[in-house]
Scaffold this motif. Sequence first.
Motif, mmCIF file in Angstrom:
data_model
loop_
_atom_site.group_PDB
_atom_site.id
_atom_site.type_symbol
_atom_site.label_atom_id
_atom_site.label_comp_id
_atom_site.label_asym_id
_atom_site.label_seq_id
_atom_site.Cartn_x
_atom_site.Cartn_y
_atom_site.Cartn_z
ATOM 1 N N TRP A 137 0.777 -1.000 0.109
ATOM 2 C CA TRP A 137 -0.057 0.110 0.034
ATOM 3 C C TRP A 137 1.057 1.256 -0.032
ATOM 4 C CZ3 TRP A 137 -5.232 -0.165 -0.053
ATOM 5 C CH2 TRP A 137 -6.059 -1.055 0.147
ATOM 6 N N LYS A 138 0.516 2.388 -0.688
ATOM 7 C CA LYS A 138 1.351 3.444 -0.984
ATOM 8 C C LYS A 138 0.684 4.745 -0.952
ATOM 9 C CE LYS A 138 2.214 3.229 -5.844
ATOM 10 N NZ LYS A 138 3.274 2.975 -6.869
ATOM 11 N N LEU A 139 1.209 5.875 -0.173
ATOM 12 C CA LEU A 139 0.712 7.006 -0.251
ATOM 13 C C LEU A 139 1.770 8.027 -0.612
ATOM 14 C CD1 LEU A 139 -1.380 9.130 0.290
ATOM 15 C CD2 LEU A 139 -0.679 8.996 2.655
ATOM 16 N N THR A 140 1.603 8.599 -1.839
ATOM 17 C CA THR A 140 2.607 9.550 -2.105
ATOM 18 C C THR A 140 2.010 11.052 -2.192
ATOM 19 O OG1 THR A 140 3.729 8.027 -3.550
ATOM 20 C CG2 THR A 140 4.340 10.199 -3.998
ATOM 21 N N LEU A 141 2.712 11.852 -1.634
ATOM 22 C CA LEU A 141 2.070 13.347 -1.486
ATOM 23 C C LEU A 141 3.214 14.359 -1.977
ATOM 24 C CD1 LEU A 141 0.580 13.212 2.075
ATOM 25 C CD2 LEU A 141 -0.545 13.078 -0.206
ATOM 26 N N SER A 142 3.035 14.809 -3.097
ATOM 27 C CA SER A 142 3.890 15.834 -3.759
ATOM 28 C C SER A 142 3.085 16.657 -4.711
ATOM 29 C CB SER A 142 5.269 15.008 -4.628
ATOM 30 O OG SER A 142 5.883 15.787 -5.003
ATOM 31 N N PRO A 143 3.364 17.956 -4.808
ATOM 32 C CA PRO A 143 4.287 18.804 -3.821
ATOM 33 C C PRO A 143 3.505 18.963 -2.322
ATOM 34 C CG PRO A 143 3.286 20.286 -5.192
ATOM 35 C CD PRO A 143 2.890 18.892 -5.656
ATOM 36 N N LEU A 144 4.203 18.771 -1.433
ATOM 37 C CA LEU A 144 3.676 19.478 0.027
ATOM 38 C C LEU A 144 3.278 21.059 -0.032
ATOM 39 C CD1 LEU A 144 6.117 17.411 2.382
ATOM 40 C CD2 LEU A 144 3.818 16.754 1.809
ATOM 41 N N TYR A 145 2.438 21.229 0.831
ATOM 42 C CA TYR A 145 2.021 22.672 0.661
ATOM 43 C C TYR A 145 3.218 23.737 0.950
ATOM 44 C CZ TYR A 145 -0.709 26.706 1.916
ATOM 45 O OH TYR A 145 -1.092 27.936 1.951
ATOM 46 N N SER A 146 4.211 23.184 1.906
ATOM 47 C CA SER A 146 5.367 24.090 1.990
ATOM 48 C C SER A 146 6.494 23.140 2.300
ATOM 49 C CB SER A 146 5.333 24.983 3.162
ATOM 50 O OG SER A 146 6.166 26.027 3.241
ATOM 51 N N ARG A 147 7.943 23.574 2.453
ATOM 52 C CA ARG A 147 8.922 22.775 2.488
ATOM 53 C C ARG A 147 8.995 22.211 3.857
ATOM 54 N NH1 ARG A 147 12.289 23.246 -1.529
ATOM 55 N NH2 ARG A 147 14.198 22.483 -0.644
ATOM 56 N N VAL A 148 9.590 21.235 4.174
ATOM 57 C CA VAL A 148 9.817 20.509 5.407
ATOM 58 C C VAL A 148 11.284 20.110 5.657
ATOM 59 C CG1 VAL A 148 7.512 19.649 5.664
ATOM 60 C CG2 VAL A 148 9.278 18.213 4.624
ATOM 61 N N GLU A 149 11.614 19.703 6.746
ATOM 62 C CA GLU A 149 12.985 19.306 7.252
ATOM 63 C C GLU A 149 12.977 17.880 7.187
ATOM 64 O OE1 GLU A 149 15.690 21.094 7.387
ATOM 65 O OE2 GLU A 149 14.349 23.107 7.021
ATOM 66 N N PRO A 150 13.607 17.065 5.963
ATOM 67 C CA PRO A 150 13.478 15.661 5.729
ATOM 68 C C PRO A 150 14.090 14.865 6.898
ATOM 69 C CG PRO A 150 13.978 16.669 3.804
ATOM 70 C CD PRO A 150 14.120 17.909 4.926
ATOM 71 N N LEU A 151 15.269 15.263 7.394
ATOM 72 C CA LEU A 151 15.982 14.561 8.350
ATOM 73 C C LEU A 151 15.477 14.652 9.959
ATOM 74 C CD1 LEU A 151 19.681 15.948 7.549
ATOM 75 C CD2 LEU A 151 18.550 13.607 6.998
ATOM 76 N N LEU A 152 14.410 15.534 10.007
ATOM 77 C CA LEU A 152 13.513 15.616 11.354
ATOM 78 C C LEU A 152 12.280 14.997 11.463
ATOM 79 C CD1 LEU A 152 14.444 19.424 12.285
ATOM 80 C CD2 LEU A 152 15.527 17.288 12.981
ATOM 81 N N THR A 153 12.145 13.983 10.176
ATOM 82 C CA THR A 153 10.672 13.273 10.058
ATOM 83 C C THR A 153 10.807 12.111 11.025
ATOM 84 O OG1 THR A 153 10.558 13.955 7.651
ATOM 85 C CG2 THR A 153 9.446 12.043 8.377
ATOM 86 N N THR A 154 9.446 11.899 11.662
ATOM 87 C CA THR A 154 9.470 10.788 12.443
ATOM 88 C C THR A 154 8.203 10.111 12.226
ATOM 89 O OG1 THR A 154 8.448 11.909 14.248
ATOM 90 C CG2 THR A 154 10.819 11.702 14.272
ATOM 91 N N HIS A 155 8.158 8.687 12.408
ATOM 92 C CA HIS A 155 6.830 8.094 12.301
ATOM 93 C C HIS A 155 6.862 6.825 13.283
ATOM 94 C CE1 HIS A 155 9.438 4.651 10.258
ATOM 95 N NE2 HIS A 155 8.484 4.043 10.580
ATOM 96 N N LYS A 156 5.454 6.647 13.786
ATOM 97 C CA LYS A 156 5.342 5.565 14.508
ATOM 98 C C LYS A 156 4.122 4.838 14.018
ATOM 99 C CE LYS A 156 2.814 8.673 17.655
ATOM 100 N NZ LYS A 156 2.513 9.309 19.013
ATOM 101 N N VAL A 157 4.087 3.793 14.585
ATOM 102 C CA VAL A 157 2.899 2.355 14.521
ATOM 103 C C VAL A 157 2.472 2.216 15.766
ATOM 104 C CG1 VAL A 157 2.322 0.254 13.294
ATOM 105 C CG2 VAL A 157 4.055 1.798 12.236
ATOM 106 N N ARG A 158 1.275 2.424 15.796
ATOM 107 C CA ARG A 158 0.439 2.132 17.380
ATOM 108 C C ARG A 158 -0.903 1.916 16.769
ATOM 109 N NH1 ARG A 158 3.019 6.304 20.955
ATOM 110 N NH2 ARG A 158 4.972 5.414 21.094
ATOM 111 N N GLY A 159 -1.622 0.840 17.374
ATOM 112 C CA GLY A 159 -2.998 0.529 17.464
ATOM 113 C C GLY A 159 -3.476 0.740 16.259
ATOM 114 N N GLY A 160 -3.005 0.278 15.216
ATOM 115 C CA GLY A 160 -3.387 0.002 13.894
ATOM 116 C C GLY A 160 -3.378 1.439 12.962
ATOM 117 N N LYS A 161 -2.503 2.393 13.550
ATOM 118 C CA LYS A 161 -2.787 3.516 12.832
ATOM 119 C C LYS A 161 -1.071 4.031 12.854
ATOM 120 C CE LYS A 161 -4.396 8.328 14.063
ATOM 121 N NZ LYS A 161 -4.653 9.250 14.757
#
Length: 180
Positions: A137-161
């Motif tokens: 399954w894939k979600l690709t979002l581009s271009p984002l509304y504004s620029r972000v700092e890629p190295l500070l991106t975090t993700h978590k998987v909890r409770g089916g989310k």
Amino acid sequence: RSTPLSYEELLRRYHQPPAVPARSEEDKVSQSQMDEFGKAPGAEMQRLEMLKDMARSQMPAVDSEGLPSKTIEHYTFADGEDSVSFSINLDKDLFDGAASFLKENNQVKVSCRATSLDIRIQDVPVSLVAPETLVEWKLTLSPLYSRVEPLLTTHKVRGGKVSVRLVKSKVGPWKKGVKY
């Protein structure tokens, strides 16, 4: 303002036989097999019923680099002062029961660039009806509304989310997750 038609009424109207009589026996056979749009009613009914059963995920699985993949069509966006987050509730956004197939955190891959986000969830079936057919399954979002700092991106998987937090390059409100 008229009331919208129900799903059943749309199907009934779409599949009414044409009012124009056939000219010959050969025409009768071909006309009886086709509707006014030139489609076979049985095949179209079957397709529409299948789409109805698929509910939230109507995009078909396609092969990409040898692996079948499906597009994630629904997600949640939340805007904070210095960060934004994108969330995918597997049971709500993919299909009921999808969360039970997410066994390990390494099934989720997140890739972020300054103006794009790519989330991939691997080894989850195409649907509860076909649990043997695993897809990415894939979600690709581009271009984002504004620029972000890629190295500070975090993700978590909890409770089916699956939740992904992006840190904004400039503090300020985002009206939406993507520009277009």
